[in-house]
Design a protein around this motif. Structure first.
Motif, mmCIF file in Angstrom:
data_model
loop_
_atom_site.group_PDB
_atom_site.id
_atom_site.type_symbol
_atom_site.label_atom_id
_atom_site.label_comp_id
_atom_site.label_asym_id
_atom_site.label_seq_id
_atom_site.Cartn_x
_atom_site.Cartn_y
_atom_site.Cartn_z
ATOM 1 N N ARG A 141 0.834 -1.204 0.000
ATOM 2 C CA ARG A 141 0.000 0.000 0.000
ATOM 3 C C ARG A 141 0.871 1.257 0.000
ATOM 4 O O ARG A 141 1.977 1.264 0.539
ATOM 5 N N GLY A 142 0.351 2.335 -0.595
ATOM 6 C CA GLY A 142 1.098 3.585 -0.650
ATOM 7 C C GLY A 142 1.445 4.112 0.724
ATOM 8 O O GLY A 142 2.544 4.635 0.946
ATOM 9 N N GLU A 143 0.533 3.947 1.675
ATOM 10 C CA GLU A 143 0.771 4.429 3.037
ATOM 11 C C GLU A 143 1.966 3.723 3.677
ATOM 12 O O GLU A 143 2.830 4.352 4.288
ATOM 13 N N THR A 144 2.027 2.401 3.517
ATOM 14 C CA THR A 144 3.132 1.657 4.124
ATOM 15 C C THR A 144 4.436 1.866 3.352
ATOM 16 O O THR A 144 5.511 1.811 3.943
ATOM 17 N N LEU A 145 4.343 2.090 2.048
ATOM 18 C CA LEU A 145 5.551 2.390 1.282
ATOM 19 C C LEU A 145 6.176 3.702 1.749
ATOM 20 O O LEU A 145 7.398 3.809 1.882
ATOM 21 N N PRO A 216 6.131 5.211 14.596
ATOM 22 C CA PRO A 216 4.699 4.881 14.686
ATOM 23 C C PRO A 216 4.059 4.481 13.358
ATOM 24 O O PRO A 216 3.386 3.436 13.285
ATOM 25 N N PRO A 217 4.237 5.250 12.259
ATOM 26 C CA PRO A 217 3.603 4.805 11.009
ATOM 27 C C PRO A 217 4.183 3.505 10.476
ATOM 28 O O PRO A 217 3.461 2.692 9.875
ATOM 29 N N ALA A 218 5.477 3.272 10.686
ATOM 30 C CA ALA A 218 6.096 2.043 10.183
ATOM 31 C C ALA A 218 5.589 0.832 10.935
ATOM 32 O O ALA A 218 5.215 -0.185 10.336
ATOM 33 N N HIS A 219 5.544 0.902 12.247
ATOM 34 C CA HIS A 219 5.148 -0.255 13.042
ATOM 35 C C HIS A 219 3.644 -0.479 13.022
ATOM 36 O O HIS A 219 3.183 -1.623 13.077
ATOM 37 N N ALA A 220 2.871 0.602 12.951
ATOM 38 C CA ALA A 220 1.416 0.449 12.959
ATOM 39 C C ALA A 220 0.876 -0.016 11.620
ATOM 40 O O ALA A 220 -0.167 -0.670 11.561
ATOM 41 N N GLY A 221 1.564 0.311 10.521
ATOM 42 C CA GLY A 221 1.055 -0.044 9.206
ATOM 43 C C GLY A 221 1.452 -1.425 8.733
ATOM 44 O O GLY A 221 0.841 -1.956 7.803
ATOM 45 N N ALA A 222 2.465 -2.016 9.329
ATOM 46 C CA ALA A 222 2.932 -3.334 8.891
ATOM 47 C C ALA A 222 1.950 -4.425 9.325
ATOM 48 O O ALA A 222 1.155 -4.227 10.245
ATOM 49 N N PRO A 223 1.978 -5.601 8.671
ATOM 50 C CA PRO A 223 1.192 -6.738 9.169
ATOM 51 C C PRO A 223 1.569 -7.070 10.613
ATOM 52 O O PRO A 223 2.677 -6.774 11.069
#
Length: 480
Positions: A141-145, A216-223
């Motif tokens: 997803r663009g957000e996680t990228l 926060p965005p890296a850890h929260a967005g990952a599986p």
């Protein structure tokens, strides 16, 4: 490498086999360390430093290797539900990628723990970075990228700054071996510059406040399985390097004020991370900001160890407390992220205010979340309680009571959002509500097992040998 060659379904089998073998090896290294009471040393190619590279496992290394091995085993079992490829199902690219990266991250962490020179540590850090960044954006997803790219930028800048410090050390002392540097380094502007550069680079990779913006965005967005690896383990690699540098390479030149400033950043992380966590509406973001706060506790050991050594006292309480905090956080945070993943799968969302019905559908998962939260708070008999007890004892014995106050405030703030999540989950579901999807019982079981590991880690106080002190130098800390 075997997993890459054999493909997705077989990569899972290779990884699960490697997990068992890796745990056996870690326990065997621990046995050898206790039997000899000396570091376990392996010379690559038979060449001794400074010409060659030595791998060394002391008490600190072994504790981290065991903790990481247990968490990796739990994550591997849990991940079979998300990235498994049973017979009759189609292999996916995400499955092959996940199992390969999981093994790569584990190997890089083990290299961090046993590296005997500061350049090999740099290589291990880079391997860890390039295993951790793709875990963030497995879904594409663009957000996680975007989150992965931000993580990559912080990590690479941190590595560059660290490497500049390595160059300075080699130019000044002609060796990169940690044991030799510990004997040769002397207080000078060049050495202080190297220590400052290397520490700053590692703080960026550890996400200590205010260099935490990528986490926060890296850890929260990952599986969920990837988040567990990133939050529980990957950030511990760079933190362990700070421990190795400050305790083994620069014990005689790190100043008292520097140790106070480092812990001050830790307190800022504790307060800021907890306050921001209280404002989150999504469970995974709440847990991610909780990680920002928990990282702060890891840096309280440095002024406490410095104070003990300056007063010619034993620094065991401070060092052991810091290491126990790292291991209890690893098991607790892995359990919390994986619990959040099961809640999302069951409810179809992870909005904190709408978790009603989760406890009746996922009783083991909510119990695991509560037990892991109790360890983060520091309730007995958890590992978090024993860690904070040791750190608090060191704080009062070295007349640094303000760090104990910071831990008390952090525990109170943590208890608020853990209580909020559990209370919302215990609320009865709406009439007629049904789960979006059933989750396998073994996933709930492994989450509960990791949470129990963290909650019962306080029993480590009953163990006779002080494993963390085996093979460690006993030089005093000279505070300029």
């Amino acid at each position: 490498m075997a997993g890459l060659v054999l493909g997705g379904r077989n990569a899972e089998r290779v990884a699960l086999t490697a997990v068992g073998a890796g745990l056996v090896i870690a326990f065997e290294i621990a046995r050898a360390l206790l039997a000899s009471a000396e570091p376990v040393v392996y010379l690559l190619g038979g060449w001794a430093p400074p010409l060659g590279v030595a791998l060394r496992a002391d008490g600190l290394s072994v504790v981290m290797m065991l903790a990481v091995g247990v968490v990796i085993a739990g994550v591997a079992v849990y991940a079979r539900g998300d990235f498994g490829t049973p017979i009759g199902t189609r292999e996916t690219r995400a499955s092959l990628t996940f199992w390969s990266l999981l093994m790569a991250a584990w190997g890089a962490l083990n290299l961090v723990f046993v590296s005997g020179d500061v350049f090999t540590l740099y290589v291990a850090l880079e391997l860890l970075t390039f295993a951790g960044v793709p875990l963030v954006c497995l879904d594409g997803r663009g957000e996680t990228l975007r989150a992965a790219l931000r993580y990559l930028v912080f990590a690479l800048l941190g590595s560059m700054v660290y490497l500049l410090g390595v160059f300075l050390l080699y130019g000044a002392y002609g060796t990169l071996d940690i044991a030799m540097l510990g004997e040769r380094v002397a207080a000078s502007p060049l050495t202080w510059s190297a220590a400052a550069l290397m520490t700053t680079g590692l703080l960026a990779k550890t996400a200590l406040f205010p260099l935490h913006l990528w986490l926060p965005p890296a850890h929260a967005g990952a599986p969920a399985a990837a988040s567990a690896v990133l939050s529980a383990l990957v950030i511990k690699g760079s933190w362990f390097l700070v421990v190795r540098l400050w305790l083994d390479v620069f014990p005689g030149i790190v100043t008292w004020s520097a140790a106070q400033w480092l812990a001050g950043l830790g307190v800022a992380a504790i307060v800021t991370g907890n306050l921001v966590a209280l404002k989150q509406v999504r469970l995974k973001l709440l847990i991610a900001y909780s990680t920002v706060a928990q990282i702060g506790y890891l840096f309280l050991m440095f002024p406490l160890a410095a104070g003990a050594r300056a007063a010619h006292m034993d620094d065991t309480a401070a060092v052991t407390g810091g290491m126990l905090q790292a291991t209890s956080h690893a098991t607790a945070k892995a359990a919390m992220f994986m619990a959040a993943g099961l809640i999302y799968t069951t409810l179809g969302h992870d909005r904190v205010a709408e978790l009603r019905g989760a406890a009746s559908t996922l009783p083991m998962t909510i119990l695991a979340f509560a037990l892991a939260g109790a360890s983060l708070i520091g309730l007995p008999p958890s590992g978090g309680f024993l860690a904070k007890w040791l750190l608090t004892s060191a704080a009062f014995s070295t007349a640094q009571w303000w760090w104990a106050l910071a831990m008390l405030i952090g525990g109170l703030l943590t208890s608020i959002y853990v209580f909020i999540v559990v209370m919302h989950a215990l609320a009865p579901a709406d009439v007629g509500w049904t789960p979006k999807r059933a989750v396998p019982g073994y996933q709930q079981g492994v989450v509960l097992a990791l949470a129990l590991c963290s909650f019962l880690l306080g029993a480590a106080a009953l163990l006779p040998p002080d494993l963390m002190r085996v093979g460690r130098p006993h030089a005093g800390w000279v505070a300029p």
